[in-house]
Design an enzyme around this catalytic site. Structure first.
Site, PDB file in Angstrom:
ATOM      1  N   SER A 185      -8.471  -0.204  -5.363  1.00 45.76           N
ATOM      2  CA  SER A 185      -8.592   0.175  -4.184  1.00 45.76           C
ATOM      3  C   SER A 185     -10.371   0.691  -3.964  1.00 45.76           C
ATOM      4  CB  SER A 185      -7.949   2.261  -4.080  1.00 45.76           C
ATOM      5  OG  SER A 185      -6.260   1.586  -3.622  1.00 45.76           O
ATOM      6  N   LYS A 210       0.630  -1.411   0.137  1.00 43.91           N
ATOM      7  CA  LYS A 210      -0.033  -0.397  -0.321  1.00 43.91           C
ATOM      8  C   LYS A 210       0.778   1.441   0.084  1.00 43.91           C
ATOM      9  CE  LYS A 210      -3.712   1.874  -0.574  1.00 43.91           C
ATOM     10  NZ  LYS A 210      -4.902   1.166  -1.520  1.00 43.91           N
TER      11      LYS A 210
END
Length: 626
Positions: free
Chosen positions: A412, A207
Site C-alpha cells: 500500500s 482492498k
C-alpha cells in the site's frame, strides 16, 4: 472579629483537599529522589568491562522482536513502567546489531562456538532471520560450531535454530510448526450493537483493509488473495528448513490427523516425536548440554561453560557512537518502518514530514552519493506517502540514485514510497503490492440519539461544521458520500498513474496487478512491480554501483535527539541495562490479559494514527502474519 465557623460540607471537602495535597507532595518528592538517585548512580558508576575467557561460546540469547528500526519509547516512562512490572510488552532488537555481533564473533579467536538461545525471540520475519542466518553460516564457515538447546521451539524460534549444527531438545520439550495464517478481528456486529455507523469509500476488488469494520468474516476475495501469499511464505519456510535439516519437504505435518498419527507412534512423547521427525538431533537435559559445551570451551568458576551473552558482547562489538568519516563518500540509509502518518513522527512510525526531512538531509549532504530507502511498512496516509515520494524524486533529480529495499512488508503506502526509486529490491518473502486506497469514517448519530443527545444549529452553507466534526454527530449526507467516493477514485487513479510512470507501465497494466491485491516479492518480480530480488546488502551494493562508487562508507541517517532526550536516554537506558531498577514479574493472569487485549489495541492504535488531511489511506491490514 473572628471568622465564621465553616460548615460540615466545607470541612469535609477541605479535609479531602488537604489529604490530596499531602499525597501529591509525597509522590512528587519520592519521584524527585528517585530521579536524582539514578542520575548520581549513572554519573559515578563506570561501565563494567566485558570479560571474555580465552575460549568461550557466544550465547545468542535474543529477547523480543527482531526489527529494522526500534520504535521510540520515552526513557523515563519506560524506566518507571519496568520498575512497576509493566515494561514493554515486547522489547525490540535491531537486526543490524545481531548481524554485527555475529560478524565480530566470527573473527574473534576467543569465541569458539555459538549457542542459539531463541526462547525469548517473539517475532521476526523470514527476511530478517535470513539476514541473521547468513551471518551464522559465515560463522560456521570459519570452522566454529553452532548449537541450539531449548524446551520449546515455536515456528519463528525453530527457523533460526535450524541454522545450528546440532539441535538438542529437553526431555519434555516440543517443536510445533503450525504454518502461516492471517486472522484479523472483525467489528461489524460490535459496531452495530453500539449503533455506530461505518462509512467506507474504496477502490480495488482486493482492498480488504476496511473489511473488519464492514463484515463479521473474511470475504472470498480476501481469502483468495491472502492464501496465495501465505502459501508462498510457508513453502519458502519449509524449503529453507528442510534443506538445512536434510529431510524431505513433506516431513511437515499440516493436519491434526497426521500430527496425531506421529504422536501415537511416539507414545505421546513430544520430544521423541521431534527426534523421529528429524526436527531435533538429540534429547538432553540442561546439565547434559552444559557438560557438552564445557568439553568444547572450558568451565568457569560458576561451573558453567565459558560464555558471553548477546547484550554483553554487543557492548564490545558495537561502538557506542557512530563515527562518520568526513572524507569518504557515503551510501546513506534511511529506514522507513511502521505506519505512515501525516506530519512528524518518532522512530518506529513513518512521519511524512520527518522522513522527508531525513531524505532532504541526504540530498544536501555533498558526501552522500546514493541513498537506500529501507522499507518495512504496510502503508497509511496517502498524503504523507506522496510527500515522501516527492522527496525521492528530488533526490534523483539531484543526481543521487535511490534504491528502495523492501523488508518484511512494503505494501500500500509502503509501495507508494518505493515506486519513485531508481530500482526496487525485494526479498522473495516480502509482502508487497496492495495498490489501492480507501476512506473510513465512523459516525455516532444513532448512538447519541439512543442516549438522548442531539446536535443542531444553523450554518451559512451545507458544508458548515464539516471541519468541526459535525458528521460524527449528524451522519453523512448523500452528497458528502458522493464527493468522498469521487475523491477516492481520483486518488486511486493518481496512485496507478504514479506507479505506471515510474515503472514504465500503462495505467491499465498497473490496474491489472493492483486492485488492492497483495503479492510476495518473488511474484511481484514476475509482475514487474519490483526490479530485483536480493538482500539489504545487495541493495546497498546496487546503490553504490549506480553512483559509481568503489570505496565508500555506509551511513544511517536517523532523527537527531535533543540534548535533553539524549541525556534521559543514556541515564535511564543505563539504569535498566544495569539492573538498578527494581523488577516485578507480571503474573500469568496479567500476561494472559495482555495477549487477549493485544489485537484490540493494535487495531485501535491503527485507527488513532489515521490522520491524513484528506481522509484518504493506502494501508494493508491483512499484511500481518499470525
Amino acid at each position: 472579629m473572628s471568622e465564621p465557623r465553616k460548615g460540615p460540607i466545607r470541612r469535609f471537602f477541605g479535609a479531602i483537599w488537604r489529604v490530596y495535597k499531602g499525597f501529591r507532595s509525597t509522590v512528587l518528592n519520592l519521584l524527585f529522589i528517585f530521579i536524582v538517585a539514578i542520575v548520581l548512580i549513572a554519573v559515578f558508576s563506570g561501565e563494567d568491562e566485558v570479560k571474555i575467557a580465552d575460549t568461550a561460546a557466544l550465547v545468542l540469547n535474543l529477547n523480543g522482536d527482531l526489527v529494522e528500526e526500534k520504535r521510540w519509547v520515552d526513557p523515563v516512562s519506560a524506566a518507571v513502567n519496568e520498575s512497576l512490572g509493566a515494561g514493554e510488552e515486547s522489547p525490540e532488537m535491531l537486526v543490524s546489531d545481531v548481524v554485527k555481533v555475529i560478524e565480530t564473533a566470527t573473527t574473534d579467536n576467543r569465541i569458539q562456538a555459538m549457542v542459539l538461545d531463541v526462547s525469548g525471540l517473539r517475532s521476526a520475519s523470514l527476511d530478517k532471520m535470513q539476514r541473521v542466518g547468513a551471518a551464522i553460516e559465515d560463522f560456521k564457515a570459519a570452522g566454529k560450531k553452532v548449537f541450539s538447546h531449548g524446551a520449546y521451539f515455536g515456528q519463528t524460534q525453530y527457523y533460526l535454530a535450524s541454522y545450528a549444527d546440532e539441535i538438542s531438545l529437553s526431555p519434555m520439550g516440543a517443536v510445533i510448526l503450525e504454518g502461516y495464517g492471517s486472522y484479523p478481528m472483525y467489528y461489524k456486529e460490535a459496531l452495530e450493537k453500539l449503533k455506530i455507523n461505518t462509512h467506507v469509500f474504496r477502490v480495488g476488488t482486493y482492498k480488504s483493509a476496511v473489511e473488519p469494520f464492514l463484515r463479521n468474516d473474511m470475504s472470498a476475495a480476501a481469502k483468495e488473495a491472502n492464501i496465495a501469499w501465505l502459501s508462498d511464505l510457508w513453502n519458502t519456510y519449509k524449503q529453507d528448513v528442510s534443506s538445512r535439516r536434510g529431510f524431505d519437504i513433506g516431513n511437515f505435518d499440516e493436519t491434526y490427523e497426521a500430527l496425531l498419527q506421529k504422536l501415537q507412534v511416539a507414545d505421546g512423547d513430544t520430544a521423541q516425536y521431534a527426534i523421529n521427525n528429524k526436527f531435533a538431533d538429540n534429547i538432553a537435559t540442561r546439565e547434559q548440554f552444559r557438560q557438552k559445551l564445557i568439553g568444547i570451551v572450558g568451565e568457569n568458576d560458576k561451573h558453567v561453560y565459558n560464555h558471553v551473552g548477546f547484550d554483553d558482547y554487543a557492548k564490545y562489538a558495537i561502538a557506542n557512537s557512530n563515527f562518520v568519516n568526513p572524507l569518504t563518500s557515503k551510501v546513506a540509509i534511511v529506514v522507513a518502518r511502521g505506519m505512515i502518518v501525516d506530519g512528524s513522527a518518532k522512530s518506529g512510525t513513518i512521519g511524512g514530514d520527518s522522513t522527508a526531512a531525513l531524505l532532504r538531509r541526504a540530498r544536501f549532504d555533498d558526501k552522500v552519493k546514493a541513498v537506500v530507502l529501507r522499507i518495512d511498512s504496510g502503508g497509511g496516509s496517502a498524503f504523507a506517502s506522496e510527500v515522501i515520494g516527492q522527496e525521492i524524486t528530488l533526490l534523483r533529480e539531484a543526481g543521487k540514485p535511490v534504491i528502495a529495499s523492501m523488508g518484511a512488508v512494503a505494501a500500500s503506502g509502503g509501495y507508494w514510497i518505493a515506486a519513485p526509486a531508481n530500482e526496487i529490491w525485494a526479498s522473495p518473502t516480502t509482502i508487497t503490492g496492495s495498490i489501492g486506497i480507501f476512506g473510513l469514517l465512523h459516525t455516532a448519530e444513532n448512538s447519541l440519539a439512543t442516549l438522548g443527545l442531539n446536535v443542531d444549529g444553523v450554518g451559512t452553507t451545507e458544508l458548515a461544521g464539516l471541519s468541526a466534526g459535525l458528521p460524527l454527530y449528524q451522519g453523512l449526507t448523500s452528497g458528502a458520500k458522493d464527493i468522498m467516493q469521487l475523491l477516492i477514485e481520483r486518488g486511486y487513479t493518481e496512485f496507478l498513474t504514479m506507479v505506471g510512470s515510474n515503472r514504465n507501465m500503462s495505467v491499465s497494466e498497473v490496474d491489472a496487478v493492483a486492485q488492492g491485491r497483495v503479492w510476495t516479492g518473488s511474484t511481484a518480480l514476475e509482475l514487474g512491480l519490483v526490479d530485483k530480488l536480493g538482500t539489504f546488502d545487495d541493495a546497498i551494493a546496487a546503490a553504490a554501483e549506480k553512483a559509481g562508487l568503489d570505496n565508500y562508507d555506509v551511513q544511517v541517517i536517523t532523527q537527531e535527539l535533543s540534548p535533553t532526550e539524549q541525556m534521559l536516554k543514556e541515564l535511564f537506558g543505563s539504569a535498566q541495562a544495569n539492573g538498578w531498577l527494581p523488577q516485578v514479574q507480571a503474573s500469568p493472569e496479567q500476561q494472559m490479559l495482555q495477549r487477549v487485549s493485544k489485537q484490540l489495541r493494535q487495531d485501535f492504535v491503527i485507527l488513532n494514527q489515521f490522520n491524513d488531511p484528506n481522509g484518504i489511506y493506502s494501508y494493508c491490514v491483512t499484511c500481518t502474519v499470525n
